[in-house]
Scaffold this motif. Structure first.
Motif, PDB file in Angstrom:
ATOM      1  N   THR A  13       3.511   5.203   7.800  1.00 18.20           N
ATOM      2  CA  THR A  13       2.949   4.062   7.104  1.00 18.20           C
ATOM      3  C   THR A  13       3.533   4.017   5.705  1.00 18.20           C
ATOM      4  O   THR A  13       3.734   5.061   5.071  1.00 18.20           O
ATOM      5  CB  THR A  13       1.414   4.114   7.078  1.00 18.20           C
ATOM      6  OG1 THR A  13       0.906   2.937   6.433  1.00 18.20           O
ATOM      7  CG2 THR A  13       0.885   5.352   6.359  1.00 18.20           C
ATOM      8  N   ASN A  15       3.543   1.406   2.115  1.00 15.69           N
ATOM      9  CA  ASN A  15       3.269   0.221   1.312  1.00 15.69           C
ATOM     10  C   ASN A  15       4.532  -0.089   0.512  1.00 15.69           C
ATOM     11  O   ASN A  15       4.899   0.664  -0.394  1.00 15.69           O
ATOM     12  CB  ASN A  15       2.079   0.474   0.381  1.00 15.69           C
ATOM     13  CG  ASN A  15       1.683  -0.760  -0.408  1.00 15.69           C
ATOM     14  OD1 ASN A  15       2.523  -1.531  -0.849  1.00 15.69           O
ATOM     15  ND2 ASN A  15       0.386  -0.937  -0.608  1.00 15.69           N
ATOM     16  N   GLN A  46       2.859  -2.377   4.538  1.00 11.11           N
ATOM     17  CA  GLN A  46       1.892  -3.202   3.813  1.00 11.11           C
ATOM     18  C   GLN A  46       2.597  -3.867   2.624  1.00 11.11           C
ATOM     19  O   GLN A  46       3.632  -3.401   2.164  1.00 11.11           O
ATOM     20  CB  GLN A  46       0.713  -2.361   3.302  1.00 11.11           C
ATOM     21  CG  GLN A  46      -0.048  -1.632   4.393  1.00 11.11           C
ATOM     22  CD  GLN A  46       0.570  -0.289   4.725  1.00 11.11           C
ATOM     23  OE1 GLN A  46       0.941   0.465   3.824  1.00 11.11           O
ATOM     24  NE2 GLN A  46       0.682   0.010   6.008  1.00 11.11           N
ATOM     25  N   HIS A 130      -4.393  -2.823   5.897  1.00 18.21           N
ATOM     26  CA  HIS A 130      -4.393  -2.646   4.440  1.00 18.21           C
ATOM     27  C   HIS A 130      -5.751  -3.137   3.949  1.00 18.21           C
ATOM     28  O   HIS A 130      -6.015  -4.339   3.936  1.00 18.21           O
ATOM     29  CB  HIS A 130      -3.257  -3.450   3.811  1.00 18.21           C
ATOM     30  CG  HIS A 130      -3.108  -3.235   2.337  1.00 18.21           C
ATOM     31  ND1 HIS A 130      -2.248  -3.991   1.559  1.00 18.21           N
ATOM     32  CD2 HIS A 130      -3.693  -2.359   1.480  1.00 18.21           C
ATOM     33  CE1 HIS A 130      -2.307  -3.573   0.304  1.00 18.21           C
ATOM     34  NE2 HIS A 130      -3.191  -2.593   0.232  1.00 18.21           N
ATOM     35  N   ASP A 162      -2.737   1.514   4.495  1.00 19.50           N
ATOM     36  CA  ASP A 162      -3.193   1.738   3.124  1.00 19.50           C
ATOM     37  C   ASP A 162      -4.685   1.415   3.097  1.00 19.50           C
ATOM     38  O   ASP A 162      -5.084   0.255   3.176  1.00 19.50           O
ATOM     39  CB  ASP A 162      -2.411   0.823   2.167  1.00 19.50           C
ATOM     40  CG  ASP A 162      -2.832   0.990   0.711  1.00 19.50           C
ATOM     41  OD1 ASP A 162      -3.817   1.695   0.443  1.00 19.50           O
ATOM     42  OD2 ASP A 162      -2.166   0.395  -0.156  1.00 19.50           O
ATOM     43  N   ASN A 164      -6.787   2.254   0.596  1.00 16.53           N
ATOM     44  CA  ASN A 164      -7.227   2.008  -0.773  1.00 16.53           C
ATOM     45  C   ASN A 164      -8.473   2.811  -1.157  1.00 16.53           C
ATOM     46  O   ASN A 164      -9.270   2.362  -1.987  1.00 16.53           O
ATOM     47  CB  ASN A 164      -7.498   0.508  -0.986  1.00 16.53           C
ATOM     48  CG  ASN A 164      -6.324  -0.176  -1.657  1.00 16.53           C
ATOM     49  OD1 ASN A 164      -5.651   0.396  -2.506  1.00 16.53           O
ATOM     50  ND2 ASN A 164      -6.061  -1.416  -1.256  1.00 16.53           N
ATOM     51  N   THR A 188      -0.193  10.108  -1.980  1.00 15.13           N
ATOM     52  CA  THR A 188       0.973   9.225  -1.879  1.00 15.13           C
ATOM     53  C   THR A 188       1.087   8.238  -3.036  1.00 15.13           C
ATOM     54  O   THR A 188       2.057   7.489  -3.107  1.00 15.13           O
ATOM     55  CB  THR A 188       0.922   8.430  -0.569  1.00 15.13           C
ATOM     56  OG1 THR A 188      -0.329   7.726  -0.499  1.00 15.13           O
ATOM     57  CG2 THR A 188       1.071   9.339   0.644  1.00 15.13           C
ATOM     58  N   LEU A 198      -4.172   7.308  -0.855  1.00 19.05           N
ATOM     59  CA  LEU A 198      -4.532   5.951  -0.450  1.00 19.05           C
ATOM     60  C   LEU A 198      -4.071   5.643   0.970  1.00 19.05           C
ATOM     61  O   LEU A 198      -4.681   4.825   1.664  1.00 19.05           O
ATOM     62  CB  LEU A 198      -3.924   4.927  -1.410  1.00 19.05           C
ATOM     63  CG  LEU A 198      -4.296   5.055  -2.892  1.00 19.05           C
ATOM     64  CD1 LEU A 198      -3.782   3.837  -3.657  1.00 19.05           C
ATOM     65  CD2 LEU A 198      -5.779   5.235  -3.081  1.00 19.05           C
ATOM     66  N   ASP A 199      -2.990   6.263   1.402  1.00 17.78           N
ATOM     67  CA  ASP A 199      -2.399   5.991   2.717  1.00 17.78           C
ATOM     68  C   ASP A 199      -2.868   7.052   3.709  1.00 17.78           C
ATOM     69  O   ASP A 199      -2.886   8.251   3.391  1.00 17.78           O
ATOM     70  CB  ASP A 199      -0.882   5.977   2.597  1.00 17.78           C
ATOM     71  CG  ASP A 199      -0.419   4.994   1.529  1.00 17.78           C
ATOM     72  OD1 ASP A 199      -0.426   3.790   1.807  1.00 17.78           O
ATOM     73  OD2 ASP A 199      -0.093   5.441   0.409  1.00 17.78           O
ATOM     74  N   HIS A 225       4.104   3.514  -3.827  1.00 17.39           N
ATOM     75  CA  HIS A 225       3.559   4.433  -2.829  1.00 17.39           C
ATOM     76  C   HIS A 225       4.696   5.248  -2.216  1.00 17.39           C
ATOM     77  O   HIS A 225       5.819   4.755  -2.107  1.00 17.39           O
ATOM     78  CB  HIS A 225       2.878   3.678  -1.676  1.00 17.39           C
ATOM     79  CG  HIS A 225       1.585   3.024  -2.024  1.00 17.39           C
ATOM     80  ND1 HIS A 225       0.396   3.383  -1.457  1.00 17.39           N
ATOM     81  CD2 HIS A 225       1.299   1.998  -2.884  1.00 17.39           C
ATOM     82  CE1 HIS A 225      -0.572   2.615  -1.935  1.00 17.39           C
ATOM     83  NE2 HIS A 225      -0.047   1.765  -2.805  1.00 17.39           N
TER      84      HIS A 225
END
Length: 251
Positions: A13, A15, A46, A130, A162, A164, A188, A198-199, A225
């Motif tokens: 993953t 961002n 994302q 996300h 992500d 958050n 990350t 966050l991820d 990220h």
């Protein structure tokens, strides 16, 4: 972690921050090279920015094509003539796909992309998302995602993106971990000095997670990220990775 039998798969993953570097320079080519470094079979993206109307074509031609992958887009909003949102890249045939609206009133539109893939071990479901910036918003979105996870317990599932979430033991993380099991959470964000996780990548029972790590790109200035990469073993029932063409049908 016990590797066990079955096909070894790599998922990631990332961002991509609107394809912009920390210095504000937009350079899709650098991000394509970073994604290539991951050597992943499936990559959730994302903050993907693409022109409207021809977004699918641009994503395929500018990003997926050079990587030898298929693209599934999941735009969540349009700003100043540009579509923005989630996307998923994969080396495997896409058997089914659909988008989910996770928007909460009064907040920025959010969504998730769900696909079922034909993989060497059989079938794999991937849900890429996300989540929003507010705690209440994320709780509502997490409840919706977990309901979605429960819909198809017959297919091994990866939930990633992500999330958050700034705190390691927050309500959202605990809820997903209760459902799917706790997984490592390397920091990350921010990419220059990562301190926040966050991820995230979670897997359903039956998928053996063999490793999970963050990746430092060769282009150090790419995104705010770092990519997160996991290897896992599918329980396996002999579906050919190269069997069939990419299809994007409704689930």
């Amino acid at each position: 972690m016990n590797a066990g039998p079955g096909a070894l798969l790599r998922v990631a993953t990332y961002n991509v921050h609107g394809w912009k570097s920390l210095g504000g320079r937009r350079d899709i080519g650098r991000f394509v090279e970073t994604i290539r470094e991951l050597a992943a079979d499936v990559v959730a993206l994302q903050e993907v920015v693409m022109p409207p109307l021809i977004e699918e074509e641009c994503l395929e031609r500018a990003v997926a094509g050079p990587l030898g992958m298929h693209a599934v887009s999941g735009p969540t909003l349009t700003r100043l003539g540009t579509e923005y949102g989630n996307a998923l890249l994969t080396r495997f045939p896409v058997e089914q796909s659909r988008g989910h609206d996770l928007s909460v009133r009064g907040c920025e539109p959010r969504g998730a992309v769900e696909v079922v893939l034909a993989v060497p071990g059989g079938r794999l479901r991937v849900i890429a998302t996300h989540l929003g910036l507010r705690a209440r918003e994320r709780r509502i979105q997490t409840e919706a995602l977990l309901a979605l996870v429960r819909e198809r317990q017959d297919v091994p599932t990866v939930l990633l993106g992500d999330f958050n979430e700034w705190m390691p033991a927050n309500r959202t993380v605990r809820a997903v971990s209760r459902e799917l099991g706790a997984t490592p959470a390397p920091a990350t964000f921010p990419s220059c000095f990562p301190v926040l996780s966050l991820d995230r990548i979670w897997t359903s029972p039956g998928l053996a997670l063999t490793s999970l790590r963050r990746h430092r790109p060769a282009y150090a200035t790419c995104s705010d990220h770092l990519p997160l990469v996991a290897e896992l073993r599918h329980p396996g029932n002999g579906i050919d990775k190269n069997n069939g063409e990419t299809r994007k049908n409704e689930l």
